[in-house]
Scaffold this motif. Sequence first.
Motif, PDB file in Angstrom:
ATOM      1  N   VAL A 123      -0.520  -3.061   0.235  1.00 45.51           N
ATOM      2  CA  VAL A 123      -0.766  -4.442  -0.198  1.00 45.51           C
ATOM      3  C   VAL A 123      -1.840  -5.092   0.668  1.00 45.51           C
ATOM      4  N   GLY A 124      -1.725  -4.963   1.967  1.00 43.12           N
ATOM      5  CA  GLY A 124      -2.703  -5.561   2.864  1.00 43.12           C
ATOM      6  C   GLY A 124      -4.071  -4.919   2.755  1.00 43.12           C
ATOM      7  N   PHE A 125      -4.105  -3.591   2.595  1.00 45.28           N
ATOM      8  CA  PHE A 125      -5.396  -2.899   2.548  1.00 45.28           C
ATOM      9  C   PHE A 125      -6.138  -3.161   1.241  1.00 45.28           C
ATOM     10  N   ARG A 126      -5.407  -3.448   0.180  1.00 45.12           N
ATOM     11  CA  ARG A 126      -6.052  -3.792  -1.093  1.00 45.12           C
ATOM     12  C   ARG A 126      -6.975  -5.000  -0.907  1.00 45.12           C
ATOM     13  N   ALA A 127      -6.512  -5.997  -0.173  1.00 41.13           N
ATOM     14  CA  ALA A 127      -7.339  -7.193   0.056  1.00 41.13           C
ATOM     15  C   ALA A 127      -8.601  -6.832   0.829  1.00 41.13           C
ATOM     16  N   HIS A 128      -8.457  -5.976   1.822  1.00 44.23           N
ATOM     17  CA  HIS A 128      -9.603  -5.531   2.624  1.00 44.23           C
ATOM     18  C   HIS A 128     -10.638  -4.840   1.736  1.00 44.23           C
ATOM     19  N   LEU A 129     -10.192  -3.926   0.878  1.00 42.62           N
ATOM     20  CA  LEU A 129     -11.097  -3.136   0.056  1.00 42.62           C
ATOM     21  C   LEU A 129     -11.773  -3.949  -1.041  1.00 42.62           C
ATOM     22  N   ALA A 130     -11.121  -5.008  -1.490  1.00 44.54           N
ATOM     23  CA  ALA A 130     -11.716  -5.841  -2.538  1.00 44.54           C
ATOM     24  C   ALA A 130     -13.059  -6.402  -2.090  1.00 44.54           C
ATOM     25  N   TYR A 131     -13.190  -6.673  -0.811  1.00 42.99           N
ATOM     26  CA  TYR A 131     -14.440  -7.217  -0.287  1.00 42.99           C
ATOM     27  C   TYR A 131     -15.531  -6.156  -0.176  1.00 42.99           C
ATOM     28  N   GLN A 132     -15.177  -4.905  -0.413  1.00 43.68           N
ATOM     29  CA  GLN A 132     -16.175  -3.836  -0.430  1.00 43.68           C
ATOM     30  C   GLN A 132     -16.545  -3.465  -1.868  1.00 43.68           C
ATOM     31  N   GLN A 133     -16.195  -4.316  -2.816  1.00 45.77           N
ATOM     32  CA  GLN A 133     -16.499  -4.108  -4.233  1.00 45.77           C
ATOM     33  C   GLN A 133     -15.916  -2.798  -4.750  1.00 45.77           C
ATOM     34  N   ILE A 134     -14.686  -2.512  -4.344  1.00 46.59           N
ATOM     35  CA  ILE A 134     -13.984  -1.323  -4.816  1.00 46.59           C
ATOM     36  C   ILE A 134     -12.973  -1.771  -5.865  1.00 46.59           C
ATOM     37  N   ALA A 135     -12.999  -1.114  -7.027  1.00 45.43           N
ATOM     38  CA  ALA A 135     -12.033  -1.400  -8.085  1.00 45.43           C
ATOM     39  C   ALA A 135     -10.798  -0.536  -7.844  1.00 45.43           C
ATOM     40  N   MET A 136      -9.644  -1.170  -7.766  1.00 42.28           N
ATOM     41  CA  MET A 136      -8.412  -0.427  -7.478  1.00 42.28           C
ATOM     42  C   MET A 136      -7.513  -0.365  -8.709  1.00 42.28           C
TER      43      MET A 136
END
Length: 192
Positions: A123-136
């Motif tokens: 859950v926490g890492f999803r927020a981090h990756l969103a700022y790298q323009q990664i679609a999850m």
Amino acid sequence: MSLKIGIIIASVREGRNGKVVADWVLENGQKRNDKDVTYELVDLKSFDLPLLGATPTESQGIALKNWSETMASYDGYILVTPEYNHLVPGALVNAFNFLNAEVNNKALAFVGYGFLGAARGIVGFRAHLAYQQIAMTQQQINISFVSDFKNAMTPEQEFAPGAWHTPELEALFTQLLGWSKALKALRNGEIK
């Protein structure tokens, strides 16, 4: 359109369970026989990355270049991660902090393992990756030490994933490949 998917083993800890879980993901991906899709393991432990902000040694500079090139070569990722103290491993966060363009407009799915399947860390890492323009992907897999390992946390432990993960894994692959294909078309200028 061909796709190349990296299955990332996120833990660098001795005695980790990530390799056996990643092998299971790889095996299931290969069984699908998806046309023009290649799955490969990427072991974070094989990259001697410095801490972000520290001056890298010569060998760490080479490792950074290899990490960047490796991650840039994939169209999507499956991140196999444990949870340590309610977070994904610090080595994983550090490794992704070195990336930007390499992962922009690419897709990522999570396979977590731990007592709660790494759910809190993801859950926490999803927020981090969103700022790298990664679609999850929406679908993630949560492997539990309680129900998916026999003799968990002992030298005799054995990975025995429950059958209920099969449809979850199928949905994860379907979502990841759909996003990866669409985002590759976007990166190639086929979608404007």
